[in-house]
Design an enzyme around this catalytic site. Structure first.
Site, PDB file in Angstrom:
ATOM      1  N   SER A 667     118.365  26.785  -9.087  1.00 19.83           N
ATOM      2  CA  SER A 667     117.320  28.040  -9.784  1.00 19.83           C
ATOM      3  C   SER A 667     116.253  28.305  -8.897  1.00 19.83           C
ATOM      4  CB  SER A 667     116.744  27.039 -10.977  1.00 19.83           C
ATOM      5  OG  SER A 667     116.462  28.100 -11.934  1.00 19.83           O
ATOM      6  N   ASP A 752     125.477  31.591 -17.373  1.00 22.95           N
ATOM      7  CA  ASP A 752     123.904  31.286 -17.251  1.00 22.95           C
ATOM      8  C   ASP A 752     122.917  32.218 -17.900  1.00 22.95           C
ATOM      9  OD1 ASP A 752     121.250  30.436 -16.229  1.00 22.95           O
ATOM     10  OD2 ASP A 752     122.067  30.297 -14.298  1.00 22.95           O
ATOM     11  N   HIS A 784     123.691  27.111 -16.325  1.00 23.04           N
ATOM     12  CA  HIS A 784     122.682  27.285 -15.616  1.00 23.04           C
ATOM     13  C   HIS A 784     122.651  25.733 -15.028  1.00 23.04           C
ATOM     14  CE1 HIS A 784     118.692  28.530 -13.637  1.00 23.04           C
ATOM     15  NE2 HIS A 784     118.055  27.383 -13.886  1.00 23.04           N
TER      16      HIS A 784
END
Length: 809
Positions: A667, A752, A784
């Site tokens: 991320s 995601d 995610h």
């Protein structure tokens, strides 16, 4: 009595935002190929290793001549040895392979095993093996499955259809590199040795290594919780490769009962609703549209309490005093906002309890389950809204600006005042007591001069707070209750060398807790404080040998502009702290922090010989508002400099080899990996971006609808796409790929909702247009971060090979 507070497991918008971008090589195509010297070294090492293992002899297999083509017969001889295949009794089937031929037993052994399919008219044993034939042979022999890595060959149309999928499999498993496959090209003995070396995983094999699968195997048992009456326990346990809920009697000899049967997705979380009912949460393929289910403790009468499409549900209050009801936030009316519903867990009936006017980001109930506090926000300015009873309108009590925190946590037990986490008029977050009637803080429960206070331990039975919780290098407690302090000291004494985390306590003195360390995933215990009896319930990962794990050492260093930065350094167990390869692992968020404890990922990297640096760079939480705000609009700039300064510090200390440094993160950490390769190309030899944003404009444009109320916060902390266009352009790696020169590996989940697939697609496409070959792992059933264990294993096997190739060769 709960370990933290009664809403510890609730999924609130504030919590979601705190992990907003958290829960991992680029050069021109011609430069991405190993140099002749490197290729020769790999081939030489492969040949030597295969000879030591007895797989090649240099006589019947021709392996003494590394640059000459290998024949189909010689390839068969070697594979028979490697796979330990018995020759069939009858050596017939190919007109050009007679029983007396030296290679006949091997060729027919491969045919019997289905590894070669030649026709009766001939096998052509003396013909040179082509690359296409090698691909099919190896794909079948080593059962190379689709691992999700997208493969593009510039000459894909020239690969025979029968071999095309196998050519893809070969590249997916990092056996070959480059943009062209050259299907008809012959394979030399040296190339065959290298391919075999890689297919067998010998490039990443070493004596005594903990198997990769052991680090990422699902816990044997985890997440123990005690029923309200203390008579039963529930926990998570693998079944059909997914974590499911199991219930058993506390201290009894009854057989555990698995009460869920999930096969597509693991249970994300669960909690006891009553003495005989449980609630559990799961989503579909990583879309984060969580549904809340209820089931009896024997697994019967399961029901989806939030059966609405494209809707995310989050617990607001389990309503402990109202056994058959719960309060749930859902965005089914408007995907941008969450209304609160009162749901009957027996009938499933949902009644609107509070309608969101459009700006409420969180709700708080009193101890009778009444919704009396709401937090409104436009992303920058937040207001604490309060009402004495549910039949009255909300009125604002106080307003805070971005950077200021005043988060209501719980009502006092008389339902008059509010416990809150606040940094108003101070830098660090403290736990305070706030009076709605006077609109003032009446008491500071606890503050720490060095770090934010993260939470507290309340006691319903005593009607007070037992301790405050804060995190420096590790989690610490400030005790306000002597009895609780003694209990914690007793528990600590019973598990020396481990940290203690309490899950449940009750009036009878029963305590459920976990003991963990940086080298142990954890052990669960049941303790009777009245009798002093301690029962071990389960080891989360009994297969992990703690003696082989590495110390996660807290470290500090000073940034180039004078900030003190905290983090953790994990060195390979037993290795000398000199000239080590390094993997920098920046955390996600970025408004989060790294913590001390067992990390399968960090331990895995250390076990493979890498030093691992985790940095709580500026913009991380936990160190006060000034440190948090120091990260505002510093993506790719000072935040990235903090990571670079960590590398330089370790190089200066002599701990790290400056030529062997990689950066890998998920991320925001994935963004930092891309930024590291783009903005400091001379620092890193390789990078891995796992669900990382590449273009800050498209990232901001595609925020999940339920983060809309926080958009202004993103603009203030990251940059406004209009007002700060130049800033965001300068900070977006996508626009600076011409500066990248180190190998890059990109990883993405197709579902995601936070960092959309487009973030990875666009940088991979841009690099491929430049002729750069980028391994890109895309999983269709993930979001995610990868949750399914088979996908995690694909990921880390690829990471292992990728890092080994670019840092160890």
């Amino acid at each position: 009595m709960n370990a933290i507070h009664k809403k510890v497991y609730a999924l609130t918008l504030t919590m979601a935002m705190s992990i907003a971008l958290i829960q991992p090589a680029v050069q021109a195509a011609e430069a991405s190929k190993p140099t002749a010297a490197v290729a020769e070294a790999i081939t030489s090492k492969a040949t030597q290793t295969l000879q030591q293992l007895g797989y090649i002899d240099g006589i019947t297999d021709g392996m003494k001549e590394s640059q000459t083509p290998i024949t189909r017969a010689q390839a068969a001889i070697i594979l028979q040895r490697v796979l330990k295949l018995d020759a069939p009794a009858s050596l017939t089937g190919f007109a050009d392979v007679l029983a007396q031929d030296e290679a006949a037993p091997a060729i027919y052994a491969l045919k019997q095993s289905g590894l070669i399919q030649g026709q009766a008219k001939g096998y052509a044993p003396d013909a040179p093996l082509t690359r296409a034939q090698l691909a099919s042979l190896f794909t079948r022999a080593f059962e190379l499955k689709d691992n999700g890595i997208q493969v593009v060959y510039s000459d894909m149309k020239q690969i025979p259809a029968v071999h095309a999928e196998d050519a893809v499999r070969l590249k997916q498993h990092f056996i070959i590199e480059g943009s062209a496959f050259n299907a008809k090209a012959t394979v030399t003995h040296g190339e065959f040795a290298e391919a075999l070396y890689l297919a067998l995983g010998l490039d990443v094999a070493a004596e005594g290594l903990t198997p990769l699968e052991d680090f990422f195997k699902q816990p044997a048992q985890a997440g123990f919780q005690m029923s309200p009456d203390g008579k039963h326990m529930a926990y998570l346990e693998p079944w059909n490769n997914r974590m499911n809920v199991v219930v058993k009697e506390s201290g009894g000899s009854g057989k555990p009962i698995r009460i869920t049967n999930e096969t597509e997705r693991s249970i994300a979380a669960f909690v006891w609703a009553t003495d005989d009912k449980l609630l559990y949460v799961k989503d579909e393929a990583g879309d984060e549209n969580y549904h809340i289910f209820v089931t009896d403790m024997d697994g019967k009468n399961s029901k989806d309490l939030t059966p609405y499409p494209n809707t995310r549900a989050m617990m607001v209050d389990p309503l402990e005093s109202i056994p058959d009801e719960i309060l749930v936030g859902m965005n089914k009316r408007d995907p941008r906002i969450f209304d609160v519903y009162r749901i009957n867990i027996k009938t499933g009936e949902a009644v609107l309890a509070a309608e969101n006017p459009g700006n409420i980001s969180g709700w708080l109930t009193d101890h009778e389950g009444k919704i009396r506090v709401a937090v409104s926000t436009d992303g920058n300015v937040s207001s604490l809204m309060y009402r004495d009873s549910e039949d009255k309108p909300f009125e604002p009590l106080l307003t805070t600006e971005l950077g200021d925190t005043f988060t209501p946590l719980m009502f006092t037990y008389d339902n008059k005042n509010i416990y809150a986490a606040s940094n108003l008029d101070r830098d660090k977050i403290a736990i305070v007591e706030f009076s709605p009637s006077t609109k003032k803080v009446t008491k500071t429960i606890y503050e720490n001069k060095d770090v934010d206070v993260s939470s507290f331990v309340p006691s319903k039975e005593k009607g007070t707070i037992l301790a405050a919780v804060y995190e420096t290098d590790k989690v610490n407690y400030e005790f306000f209750d002597d009895e609780f302090k003694t209990l914690m000291q007793d528990l600590q004494a019973k598990v020396p060398g481990k940290e203690v985390s309490i899950s449940n306590m009750n009036e009878e003195g029963q305590v459920l807790f976990a003991a963990y360390s940086d080298k142990s995933m954890g052990t669960y215990y049941f303790y009777d404080s009245k009798t002093g009896k301690l029962d071990k319930l389960a080891d989360a990962a009994p297969w992990i040998d703690e003696s082989k794990m590495s110390d996660m050492k807290p470290v500090t260093y000073t940034s180039r502009d004078g900030l003190t930065l905290h983090g953790y350094l994990t060195l390979p167990n037993g290795a000398e702290a000199s000239g080590l390869p390094l993997v920098v692992v920046p955390h996600g968020g970025p408004w989060a922090r790294d913590s001390w404890g067992f990390s399968p990922e960090i331990q895995f990297l250390a076990s493979r010989g890498y030093a691992v640096l985790q940095v709580n760079f500026r913009g991380s939480t936990g160190y006060g508002k000034e440190f948090l705000n120091a990260g505002n609009k510093e993506w790719g700039k000072a935040m990235q400099d903090d990571l670079t300064d960590g590398v330089n510090w370790l190089v200066k200390e002599g701990t790290v080899d400056p030529e062997r440094v990689a950066i890998y993160g998920g991320s925001y950490g994935g963004y930092a990996a891309l930024a590291g390769l783009a903005f400091t190309p001379d620092v890193y030899a390789a990078g891995i971006s796992y669900v990382g944003p590449s273009n800050l404009f498209t990232l901001l444009d595609s925020l999940p609808p339920y983060w809309e109320s926080e958009r202004n916060m993103f603009y203030e902390r990251m940059g406004d796409p209009v007002k700060d266009k130049e800033l965001l352009t300068a900070a977006s790696p996508l626009f600076h790929i011409d500066q990248m020169k180190a190998p890059l590996f990109v990883v993405q989940g197709a579902n995601d909702p936070r960092v959309k697939q487009a973030e990875s697609d666009q940088i991979v496409e841009a690099l491929r247009e430049r002729g750069v070959d980028v391994p890109y792992m895309l999983k269709a059933n993930e979001g995610h971060g990868f949750a399914n264990v088979e996908n995690q294993l694909d990921l880390y096997r690829a990471i292992e090979k990728f890092l080994n190739r670019h840092l160890m060769q």
